[in-house]
Each structure stands twice: as structure tokens, then as C-alpha cells.
Design an enzyme around this catalytic site. Sequence first.
Site: not given
Ligand code: ADE
Ligand code: ZN
Length: 326
Positions: A8, A10, A186, A189, A267-268
Site C-alpha cells: 500500500h 501511492h 480504502h 481511515e 501510504d505516502d
Molecule cells: N490517497 C493518497 N493517500 C491517501 C490516504 N491516506 N487516504 C485516502 N486516499 C489517499
Molecule cells: Zn492509501
Amino acid sequence: MVPKAEIHCHIEGAASPALIMTQARKYGVDTSDFLRDGAYHWTDFTSFLAAYDAAASLFRSEEDYALLAEDYLTSLAREGAIYSEILISPDHAERAGLSRIAYTNALGEGIARAQAATGITGRIVVTGVRHFGAAAVEDAARFAVACGHPLVTGFGMAGDERFGNVRDFAPAFDIAREAGLGLTVHAGEFGGWESVEAALNHIRPARIGHGVRAIENPDLVRRLADEGTVLEVCPVSNIVLKVFPDFARHPLPALVEAGCRVTLNSDDPPHFHTSIGNEYEVAQEVFGFDDAALAAFTRTAIEAAFIDAATRAALLEAMGDKTVAQ
Ligand code: ADE
Ligand code: ZN
């Protein structure tokens, strides 16, 4: 070092601030809205998504995307990762002026370059963006099925979970499921446990992105454990985005304790000042998981990866070799 796997991340969210500055110079774009003092700058989930969009808009050519994937997977391999699944967003590429297929091919090229240099195996999960609406997500699913890229093995949905009703996105997932793609969505969250339950009922995914707020309902946690749904947990992301106030309140240990199948993900990463290595370190140092438990997170990720049986067997074998060798 415990071998790692990530399912996971992006890809547009993995661009380092240094790479963003290079891209901004290349295209003559002012980044002061979302980049300050060499770091991403945003204040909440909504402004994070805006910063994510602004960063993504700086990748416009095939070589831009090939480099992004090559850089990211190479950095993963340096941290001991043997497998990476990247979440990609054809909608963002189109907004940046590149065709969806050119974008996908370029990311595939970057993955191939990283594999040649480091041995890391990579796959692609095409995602639709929830807040772009059900028609756009359905379009993304049709693209995922039609593109025919050998590394595209999954379909998912990211974006603002507070937008719309998950039921409206079921037709997109039906298209992807019928074509044999692995499914992830997703949920849990910024939506509560109800969002996870609705995703299970309407999408029937093998994996849930985050899913951590399932902890609000013990019956649902039991269902996740019983059904073996894999949770793509992103602990540092959850703290930085204030899904939970601190690590002490994060449900990672409780979910493991309840028998849920859990993986660790970034995640990012630069948005949250993390990396896959840091997620494993947090799991060990903050949550107290030992090396065997860390290896179990990796094994779960490989078991849940959207790959064929031969690739899975090879990765599990490589994992065994590395665990013994290091
Ligand atoms: N797109 C990028 N990061 C995300 C996240 N944490 N939750 C939802 N969409 C995303
Ligand atoms: Zn994500």
C-alpha cells in the site's frame, strides 16, 4: 535485517520533496503552497489531498513517471524490501496531460529498471479516486481491465472516504473482479467501522486499505479475522493524519491480537516523514513486535499480494533465504 514487503503505497505520494523541486524547476511551477523548507506542508486530510494533487501535477512525461517508480522501488530495496505493490492513479496522469496507457507503461518501465538493478519484484494496482465520483472510478476499472499491462494485477479505490456511498462504487469493482483482478479498497481511515462493514458487504475485497477503525466494533474485528480479509495498515500515516491521537491509541497490536491478517505500509511516505523501513522500526520499537512478528507481517503481505502462484512461491522462498542469511 527482516525482509520487508509493501502493498500500500501511492506512487504519486512517494515523490520526495527533492524530486518535487526538480520537477517544479523543470516545468517552472511555484510550489510554495504545498512545499516549505524542503518538506511537504499541509494541515489536515483535505489539504493533504490537495498537496498530493499538486505534487502529482508535476509528473507529466513518461520519463518523469519511469524515474519516479524506479527511484521509489530502488529506495525500498535499499531498506530490505523484496516486494512492492504500487497504487497508481490514471486520473492524475490524465489531469497532468499524459494518456493513461503511456502513464502505466512508464511506471512499468520504472519497476522493470528497479528490478534489474536490485531484484525487487513489483506489481501495479490501478486505483480510482472516490471523490472524483462513481463514473470516474468505473472508468478507471475499465482501463485496468483493458490496458493489458502484465504488471497490473489489482484494482482499488483511494481518495476521500467521506465522499459518497460505497454501494455506488460496487459496479466498478464488479468489472475488475470479473476480469480476475485482485481487489482492495480504502475504508476505515476517515470513515468509522460502518465504512469497513459497507466495503466488505458491497465490494467483497480481499484487502482493505487501512481498515483500522474496524476496532470500534468487536463483532466486525471478529468478522475480519474469520474471513481472513487482509488489512493494509499504515501506522505512521494514521498518526500524522490524526486518525488516532498517538501510537498508544493505535489498534495495530489489538488487531493482531484478535487474529486479523495485518501488513505494514507507508501510504505516502515523504508526506508523513516515514518509509517502509521506518514502519517496521515503529512496529518493533513502539509496539514491541519482535523479529518473528515482523517477518509475519511480510509473509502476510506476500500471501495477500496480487501475484501468480509461482511468483508467490519464489518470494516466500526468497524470504526464507534472507531470514536465514541475515
Ligand atoms: N490517497 C493518497 N493517500 C491517501 C490516504 N491516506 N487516504 C485516502 N486516499 C489517499
Ligand atoms: Zn492509501
